[in-house]
Design a protein around this motif. Sequence first.
Motif: not given
Ligand code: ZN
Length: 319
Positions: A102-104, A129, A132-133
């Motif tokens: 996860c890059t968030c 969370y 998203t990823c």
């Molecule tokens: Zn993420």
Amino acid sequence: MNGGCQTVGRLAPSPTGLLHPGHASSFALAWLSARSKRGTIHLRLEDIDDSRCKPTLHGQIEEDLTWLGIDWDNAPLIQTGRLNAHREALESLKAQEAVYPCTCSRADIERAASAPQASDSAAGLQRRYPGTCSARSSREAIGLEARGSPFCWRLRQPREGWPGFQDGLQGAVNGTIADKEGDFIVWRAAKGNQSGGPSYQLAVVVDDAFQDVTEVVRGEDLLDSTPRQITLMRLLGLRIPAYFHVPLVVDTEGRRLAKRAGSLSLAQLRKMGEPPEKVLGKLALLWGINPNREPRLLANLIGAFDWAKITQGPWVWPV
Ligand code: ZN
Ligand code: GLU
């Protein structure tokens, strides 16, 4: 080796601050529970959060526990010494595609979660969370690494949801209490000059299994961590211990005794000449195993200890 019949408890303090009567309550109950069954108990210093942990506190914690009459059977296990085992667990989760990179950033998560509870972040509450990823496979980490994009590893919520469990004190606990955070972090991203590392959730299950722990006694603030930890244990093929989540000790306004101004640490109480049996006598009154505030030595409470007698909180301090 543990053949499966002997009770193994544990004390897992984080060396982030001085111990106060709230810690004394949880640790003394963990000790009483194990010792009343002639079990063993192990000490583990949970120092993986390097931004908050102070190694200088290790000695102080051991001194405070000993002052209370709490002993342990192992040489204390230092959690940062277990990084290789934590890394191995992460590799197993990756191989099962149970985790994804996860890059968030925190700001990304704030933005993705819709605005209605804007006060949540001001109040320091964690955002759920939004996943998203979650479509990424674990192999995509290779490309992210090559590009130098920082990422953490999150565990994908099982299709059937987080598991419920039976708590020795709270009864049946529904797994949905773990929903509020969503897919949680098992491995933190590297940040600045800080390297990444295991989250509390991952480290605690790997190390409880390593120490052959059969029962976990801890504050009820960790109740919603347990469904996540059980999920990890299932994925890692680890034995699930029995759980006892005990009420927190709070002040007269209902605030948790933590590092708040005005809540005396055990070290301060000791310096003021308070004997440990006085602290324990009052705690035992709150727990429901002392008829009054009469001082009690911890060892002398073993006979009176029984989970069936332990009261529901709130446990208000001072008594
Ligand atoms: Zn993420
Ligand atoms: N080290 C954690 C803490 O001090 C407790 C972990 C546990 O008991 O599972 O909050």
